[in-house]
Motif scaffolding. Sequence first.
Motif, PDB file in Angstrom:
ATOM      1  N   ASN A   1      -5.420  18.556  -0.870  1.00  0.00           N
ATOM      2  CA  ASN A   1      -6.381  18.625  -1.963  1.00  0.00           C
ATOM      3  C   ASN A   1      -6.378  17.317  -2.752  1.00  0.00           C
ATOM      4  O   ASN A   1      -7.118  17.178  -3.712  1.00  0.00           O
ATOM      5  N   HIS A   2      -5.544  16.358  -2.300  1.00  0.00           N
ATOM      6  CA  HIS A   2      -5.509  15.040  -2.931  1.00  0.00           C
ATOM      7  C   HIS A   2      -4.970  14.045  -1.908  1.00  0.00           C
ATOM      8  O   HIS A   2      -3.902  14.233  -1.346  1.00  0.00           O
ATOM      9  N   LEU A   3      -5.747  12.989  -1.659  1.00  0.00           N
ATOM     10  CA  LEU A   3      -5.325  11.905  -0.773  1.00  0.00           C
ATOM     11  C   LEU A   3      -5.945  10.615  -1.296  1.00  0.00           C
ATOM     12  O   LEU A   3      -7.162  10.456  -1.292  1.00  0.00           O
ATOM     13  N   VAL A   4      -5.093   9.718  -1.774  1.00  0.00           N
ATOM     14  CA  VAL A   4      -5.553   8.434  -2.291  1.00  0.00           C
ATOM     15  C   VAL A   4      -4.644   7.344  -1.748  1.00  0.00           C
ATOM     16  O   VAL A   4      -3.413   7.448  -1.823  1.00  0.00           O
ATOM     17  N   LYS A   5      -5.263   6.294  -1.197  1.00  0.00           N
ATOM     18  CA  LYS A   5      -4.502   5.119  -0.772  1.00  0.00           C
ATOM     19  C   LYS A   5      -4.567   4.114  -1.905  1.00  0.00           C
ATOM     20  O   LYS A   5      -5.639   3.747  -2.367  1.00  0.00           O
TER      21      LYS A   5
ATOM     22  N   ALA B   1      -5.832   5.930   5.865  1.00  0.00           N
ATOM     23  CA  ALA B   1      -5.901   7.267   5.266  1.00  0.00           C
ATOM     24  C   ALA B   1      -6.416   8.282   6.282  1.00  0.00           C
ATOM     25  O   ALA B   1      -5.919   9.414   6.343  1.00  0.00           O
ATOM     26  N   SER B   2      -7.390   7.897   7.090  1.00  0.00           N
ATOM     27  CA  SER B   2      -7.957   8.824   8.075  1.00  0.00           C
ATOM     28  C   SER B   2      -6.920   9.238   9.117  1.00  0.00           C
ATOM     29  O   SER B   2      -6.873  10.398   9.533  1.00  0.00           O
TER      30      SER B   2
ATOM     31  N   ASN C   1       0.832  -1.196   0.000  1.00  0.00           N
ATOM     32  CA  ASN C   1       0.000   0.000   0.000  1.00  0.00           C
ATOM     33  C   ASN C   1       0.868   1.247   0.000  1.00  0.00           C
ATOM     34  O   ASN C   1       1.915   1.286   0.646  1.00  0.00           O
ATOM     35  N   TYR C   2       0.412   2.231  -0.722  1.00  0.00           N
ATOM     36  CA  TYR C   2       1.096   3.522  -0.695  1.00  0.00           C
ATOM     37  C   TYR C   2       0.069   4.627  -0.846  1.00  0.00           C
ATOM     38  O   TYR C   2      -1.079   4.384  -1.183  1.00  0.00           O
ATOM     39  N   PHE C   3       0.485   5.838  -0.552  1.00  0.00           N
ATOM     40  CA  PHE C   3      -0.402   6.987  -0.627  1.00  0.00           C
ATOM     41  C   PHE C   3       0.069   7.956  -1.679  1.00  0.00           C
ATOM     42  O   PHE C   3       1.279   8.129  -1.877  1.00  0.00           O
TER      43      PHE C   3
END
Length: 189
Positions: free
Chosen positions: A167-171, A152-153, A110-112
Motif C-alpha cells: 500500500n506504499h512503495l516509494v523509491k 521499483a517495478s 537510493n533506498y525504498f
Amino acid sequence: EKLEIVGLTDRKDSKFKTYSLGMKQRLAIASALLNDPEILILDEPTNGLDPQGIIQVRDIIRFIASQGTTILLASHLLDEVEKVCSHVLVLRFGEILYNGKVDEMTSKSNYFELQSDNNNLIIDLLKNNFTVDTISEVDGKIEVYFNQELEASTLNRFLVEKGIYLNHLVKRKLSLENQFLALTNQNNS
C-alpha cells in the motif's frame, strides 16, 4: 554585455551604494567575467541572499557554464551544490573523500520505503532474496537500502509473486547533504 548576462543592464547608470546585496553579487560576477575567463572561481556566491537572489545567481551560474566557462564553486550549502554543479569534490583537512559526478554520488544512495499489511514478511523476504545493506522499520514503513541498483517495478513484481501487495512503495534518494554527512562520519575514525 556582461551586465546583460547578470541582469543588470537596466541599472547600469545606478550608483553601487543603491544596489541590493543580490545586485552586488551579480555585479561581482559580471566583473569577474570581463576578461572572458576559462575558469571562474566562486566562493559562496549565494551567501546572504534571499530566495529570489539565490535563484537568480543559480541561473546565472548555469548560463555561464553552458557557454563553456568552467566554474569552480566553493560552498558548504550542499543543496545549492546539488542544484548547480555537475561534479563534486569533497575535501576534509586536505584529504579527498570523494571526487566524481554529483548524480553518481547521489545515485548510490537510493533506498525504498515500503509498507503492507505484513511488514515482517517483507523484511524476511528481502533479507533472504536480495543483498540488503540496511533495513529498518520507521513509523510503520520499511526503509531498505540495497547493495545493488534495483527498480521499483522489479521489487514490486517480486513481492506480488510472493503474494504481498504493497500500500506504499516509494523509491527515494539521499540528498547530497546526507551523503556528505555519511561520507565524513564514515571517514572520521
